[in-house]
Scaffold this motif. Structure first.
Motif: not given
Ligand code: ADP
Ligand code: ADP
Length: 232
Positions: A40-57
């Motif tokens: 938990s907290g290692c950045g999995k969701s962040t990585t995933l959510r960049m793929i569909n641009r819910l988060i910008e890298p």
């Protein structure tokens, strides 16, 4: 199905002292299920959510079939990339059918085509359309909600499917069942799937390849379940 390339991908949240994702590169082949597993907290969701641009890298690039995702218009991106999350993420004020119809409607499908697709998706995930069509999410069990979440993610037939702990909120027996069904579905559909979990057993069961992540999503190992189990 589509190829996904992550190239030197980093994300630092505003105000955070260290990056949540630090220089990750990875290639996911068409039709492959890759599981990102790590604490938990290692950045999995962040990585995933960049793929569909819910988060910008903060830096780096993502390509889907060679096309930079920042060049894909948002509506087409919703069509190309399905997204299913923990505790289903269903909109509570919408019926099951309205939830599943979300992306097809956004794409301007005709009413008849949307209606037909909703039925088809309910059957696909093992829910009787007559019974579940008009129900609100609060009147579904956890497992049924997850099924609807997966049906919604698949409704526009996206070549890419992102799943963020989609079975995290259901009991172990239902989870077991849903995992089996995902394996069965995937044999049929051959989507390119990126699946996030903190559960190594789940990763081994579902992944064609598994990326074992450490802090900041640094890749410790990226290999088949067999190779991961045997160790380096
Ligand atoms: P995981 O999915 O592996 O649990 P996350 O990608 O959710 O990890 O989080 C990675 C790190 O980024 C964590 O330290 C988390 O606290 C932080 N983080 C996640 N979302 C945000 C946010 N919106 N703002 C600031 N920090 C965040
Ligand atoms: P949160 O992370 O707070 O649950 P999100 O910003 O990820 O919220 O998404 C808001 C809602 O929109 C969620 O219910 C989510 O499931 C839905 N959603 C986000 N992206 C997509 C997508 N590509 N297709 C369909 N629904 C989506």
């Amino acid at each position: 199905s589509a190829r996904i390339e992550l190239e030197n991908l980093s994300k630092r949240y505003p105000g955070s002292p260290s990056p949540a994702v630090d220089d990750v590169s990875m290639e996911i082949r068409p039709g492959e299920t890759v599981v990102l597993v790590g604490p938990s907290g290692c950045g999995k969701s962040t990585t995933l959510r960049m793929i569909n641009r819910l988060i910008e890298p903060s830096s780096g690039r993502i390509r889907i079939d060679g096309e930079d995702v920042t060049r894909i218009d948002p509506v087409r991106l919703r069509r190309e990339v399905g997204y299913a999350i923990q505790s289903s993420g269903l909109f509570p004020h919408m019926t099951v059918a309205e939830n599943i119809a979300l992306v097809p409607r956004m794409l301007g499908w005709s009413r008849a085509r949307v209606r037909e697709r909703v039925e088809e998706m309910l059957v696909l995930v093992g829910l009787d359309p007559g019974e579940f069509h008009g129900r609100y999410p609060r009147r579904l069990s956890g497992g049924q909600q997850q099924r609807v979440g997966v049906a919604r993610a698949l409704a526009a037939d996206p070549p890419v499917l992102l799943m963020d702990e989609p079975f995290g909120a259901v009991d172990p027996i239902t989870r077991d069942h849903l995992q089996d069904e995902l394996v069965r579905l995937q044999r049929e559909l051959r989507k390119t799937i990126v699946f996030v979990t903190h559960d190594l057993d789940e990763a081994i069961r579902l992944g064609d390849r598994i990326a074992v992540l450490r802090e900041r999503s640094r890749i410790a190992q990226f290999d088949t379940p067999e190779a991961i189990l045997t160790g380096p």
